[in-house]
Design a protein around this motif. Structure first.
Motif: not given
Ligand SMILES: [Zn+2]
Ligand SMILES: [Zn+2]
Length: 389
Positions: A142-162
């Protein structure tokens, strides 16, 4: 099965890196050492590094060719505040801190993929390697998003893995739809008028109202939510009066708990219905109630298109060992905040059998180094297919 030869050659390095991270666990927003290693390795690979996003978060960006598609790959870096009880050569050196969720492996695998992709340069487009802090309940995504993650680094898709114990290391589960539950908190204060326990008619009793509320709470799941939709509501906190004053009806009763769901509709429903029951219970006894529902983590729900792309990549690495039916987890993962900003897919990578029964968050849990090559190869396949030359 296809793990690129270059990744196989890198496995001794990735294994020692993973074990070094395991020996030096850091809690959420304290991942200074880990983030430093991540940034240095990305830089050494020739990848543009943006450190300090969301506190200790690091984003590496690799842009090649003239492809316009941009994708984000997420690894979490944090450990848990718990002691490591198992003996192993790379046991935690930080008392009371432990990589018991395998995030050391997640970080190593994404670095392995970044090193490979930067060396082979076999794609056209932009990949953002997102190393997030504080996944374990401290709000790093949440904090990365609030600090502009997707404004600085726009993404057309995001992927996660566990990583997932119980699946073999050469297996991966890629499933459309809900993967992890929402995890929200609710609390309320019933406000009556305190009075003598022997003269209840002279006050307004909040304890009886609270009892009515609690005895009705499970009717939300039993009678209101669609029986085919999973949901959990639990009261986990209750405070009223004083055990030393058993002849005093108190002014207030406080109650709190958790709510879990796998869809935003059910999540909204739980918020509304818990509040409705609280208001109704208060009205029955002519008192008031303050109610608050705190939205902590949304559910992780895999997007259909992103899942199709992930499936294709997984198929190229794991062949027939791709599971497309796998039960969702009642835990949460704040990857959900990333997936709110771009179509997302979160997959489960096999970690082999649960050694001595140790599962995630167990004091003996360990990421399985045998999985490193498979996880890194999955990331590479995803990038090379998503961002085809
Ligand atoms: Zn965890
Ligand atoms: Zn985890």
């Amino acid at each position: 099965m296809s793990i690129p030869a270059r990744i196989k050659d890198d496995l001794p390095f990735l294994t020692s890196l993973r074990r070094d991270l395991h020996a030096h666990p850091e809690l959420g927003f304290e991942e200074e050492r880990t983030a430093g290693i991540v940034a240095r390795l990305l830089e050494e690979a020739g990848i543009t590094v943006h450190p300090g996003l969301g506190g200790t978060g690091v984003v590496g960006t690799l842009q090649l060719g003239n492809g316009s598609r941009r994708i984000g790959l997420r690894a979490d870096m944090d450990a848990l505040a718990m002691p490591e009880m198992a003996e192993r050569p790379y046991k935690s050196t930080a008392p009371g801190k432990m990589h018991a969720c395998g995030h050391d492996g997640h970080t190593a695998m994404l670095l392995g993929a970044a090193r490979h992709l930067a060396a082979t340069r076999n794609f056209s487009g932009t990949v953002h390697f997102i190393f997030q802090p504080a996944e374990e309940g401290r709000g790093g995504a949440r904090r990365m998003v609030e600090e502009g993650l997707f404004k600085l680094f726009p993404c057309d898709a995001v992927y996660g893995l566990h990583n997932m114990p119980g699946l073999a290391v050469d297996e991966i589960a890629v499933v459309e739809g809900p993967q992890l539950a929402s995890s929200d908190s609710w609390r309320m204060t019933f406000r009556g008028t305190g009075t003598h326990g022997a003269k209840p008619h002279l006050g307004r009793d909040p304890i009886t109202a609270a009892g009515t509320f609690l005895s009705s709470l499970q009717t939300i799941v039993g009678r209101v939510v669609d029986p085919l939709q999973p949901a959990v509501v639990s009261a986990c906190f209750l405070r009223a009066g004083d055990p030393k004053a058993l002849n005093v009806i108190p002014d207030i009763v406080e109650i709190g708990g958790t709510a879990r769901a796998y869809s935003s509709d059910v999540r909204n429903q739980l918020e509304t219905e818990i509040g409705r029951l609280a208001q109704g219970s208060a009205a029955m006894y002519d008192i008031t109630v303050d109610y608050a529902f705190e939205r902590r983590i949304p559910p992780v729900i895999n997007d259909a298109d992103a899942t199709m792309r992930a499936l294709a990549a997984a198929g190229s690495v794991f062949g027939g060992k791709v599971q497309t039916s796998f039960p969702p987890s009642t835990a949460g993962d704040d990857f959900a905040f990333f997936a709110q900003n771009a179509p997302g897919c979160y997959v489960w990578l096999g970690n082999g059998p649960a050694v001595d029964g140790a599962l995630h968050h167990n004091t003996a849990y360990d990421f399985n180094d045998e999985a490193l090559g498979y996880g890194a190869a999955y990331w590479v396949a995803l990038v090379e297919r998503e961002l085809k030359v």
